[in-house]
Design an enzyme around this catalytic site. Structure first.
Site, PDB file in Angstrom:
ATOM      1  N   ASP A  64      29.310 -14.531   4.941  1.00 21.03           N
ATOM      2  CA  ASP A  64      30.335 -14.053   5.870  1.00 21.03           C
ATOM      3  C   ASP A  64      30.101 -14.530   7.299  1.00 21.03           C
ATOM      4  O   ASP A  64      28.974 -14.811   7.703  1.00 21.03           O
ATOM      5  CB  ASP A  64      30.329 -12.521   5.907  1.00 21.03           C
ATOM      6  CG  ASP A  64      30.864 -11.907   4.630  1.00 21.03           C
ATOM      7  OD1 ASP A  64      31.044 -12.637   3.639  1.00 21.03           O
ATOM      8  OD2 ASP A  64      31.076 -10.682   4.632  1.00 21.03           O
ATOM      9  N   HIS A 210      24.962 -13.538   5.335  1.00 22.99           N
ATOM     10  CA  HIS A 210      25.664 -14.035   6.520  1.00 22.99           C
ATOM     11  C   HIS A 210      25.102 -15.389   6.923  1.00 22.99           C
ATOM     12  O   HIS A 210      23.903 -15.486   7.220  1.00 22.99           O
ATOM     13  CB  HIS A 210      25.532 -13.033   7.670  1.00 22.99           C
ATOM     14  CG  HIS A 210      26.136 -11.690   7.348  1.00 22.99           C
ATOM     15  ND1 HIS A 210      25.470 -10.749   6.597  1.00 22.99           N
ATOM     16  CD2 HIS A 210      27.351 -11.174   7.630  1.00 22.99           C
ATOM     17  CE1 HIS A 210      26.259  -9.685   6.452  1.00 22.99           C
ATOM     18  NE2 HIS A 210      27.403  -9.922   7.062  1.00 22.99           N
TER      19      HIS A 210
HETATM   20 NI    NI Z   1      31.681  -9.865   8.679  1.00 24.89          NI
END
Ligand code: NI
Length: 290
Positions: A64, A210
């Site tokens: 992400d 991430h």
């Molecule tokens: Ni996010």
């Protein structure tokens, strides 16, 4: 033409990801995907996933908040090295800044998904702002990469039944949450992130990470290596949710038989998106986390 090439490319990846799995089982019963706590299934057939019910050792890595100018390319190198496909939930303002990285994500066979334009909590938005946040990312991604996202991950995993219904029914997007959260954004150390990813993995799992954090990038290679050694295979979200269901009585082992063909890598044909002709409005940069 580019769509045709893309279609061929996607077909190829679907084939190599699914073939051994399809061959591995027959005559199984239908098992639904595991739905979110809201559990709504839209009339369109779109769903909300936090994992997929399967006994096959298939998992999806998801990243992400990128693209990030240094960390995302490093991650792409690692994924290529291991022949692994992943899914990137990108923030629109970062795609505007680094469109060449978004293109690389797609050209190397990964899936690209919507993570909104500026990473707000969608539940808190008025409808007009909500529409802007969701719609513009799809437009930007399609303009830069030639691919229209089929799924969205709401920032912070924040969702209610109203937001979920809008995303399914108005935007035609599957909603993708996760079943494993290593909390890599708290930077617990690369080896700890590796360990959490490995410990959380099980057939049908959706792993959250991430690609904006250097520590996460360091953690991914060892996690993939160890999960592969355990027999896991990696696919995109669309591949995972397209897996044929399996039943507990299926004779196949939760681990793939020795010698099955691997996912392979590096042969995807780029859709050759044309970036130069596309202009998007300048937006105020917002802090991005999680
Ligand atoms: Ni996010």
């Amino acid at each position: 033409m580019k769509h045709f090439i893309l279609f061929l490319g996607l077909g190829y990846f679907g084939y190599v990801f699914l073939t051994p799995v399809v061959f591995a089982q027959t005559g199984v019963s239908q098992m639904p995907p595991q739905l979110s706590p809201f559990g709504e299934t839209a009339s369109s057939g779109l769903k909300t996933f936090s994992s997929v019910s399967t006994h096959f050792p298939a998992i999806a890595l998801t990243f992400d908040d990128g693209p990030h100018p240094e960390n995302t390319p490093r991650l792409l190198d690692i994924l290529k090295q291991y022949g692994v496909r992943a899914t990137f939930f990108v923030v629109g303002r970062n795609v505007e800044k680094y469109p060449h990285i978004a293109q690389r994500i797609v050209s190397e066979g990964h899936q690209i998904g919507n993570h909104t334009m500026t990473h707000p909590d969608l539940v808190k938005l008025k409808r007009k702002k909500f529409d802007d946040e969701v719609k513009e990312v799809n437009t930007i991604i399609e303009a830069y990469t030639g691919v229209r996202p089929t799924c969205i991950r709401p920032p912070y995993g924040s969702l209610n039944s109203k937001v979920e219904a809008l995303l399914h029914n108005v935007y035609g997007l599957n909603v993708v949450l996760w079943s494993v959260d290593p909390k890599d954004w708290k930077k617990p150390g690369a080896s700890e992130v590796t360990q959490r990813l490995i410990e959380g993995a099980k057939p049908g799992a959706i792993l959250l990470a991430h690609d904006i954090h250097a520590q996460t990038i360091e953690a991914v290679g060892p996690a993939i290596a160890q999960l592969k050694a355990q027999g896991y295979r990696f696919g995109t979200i669309d591949q995972l949710i397209s897996l044929p269901p399996s039943s507990p009585s299926s004779p196949s082992s939760p681990l793939l038989p020795v010698g099955v063909r691997d996912v392979g890598g590096g042969t995807f044909v780029s859709p050759s998106a044309n970036v130069s002709g596309y202009k998007v409005p300048v937006r105020r940069a917002l802090p991005v986390s999680n």
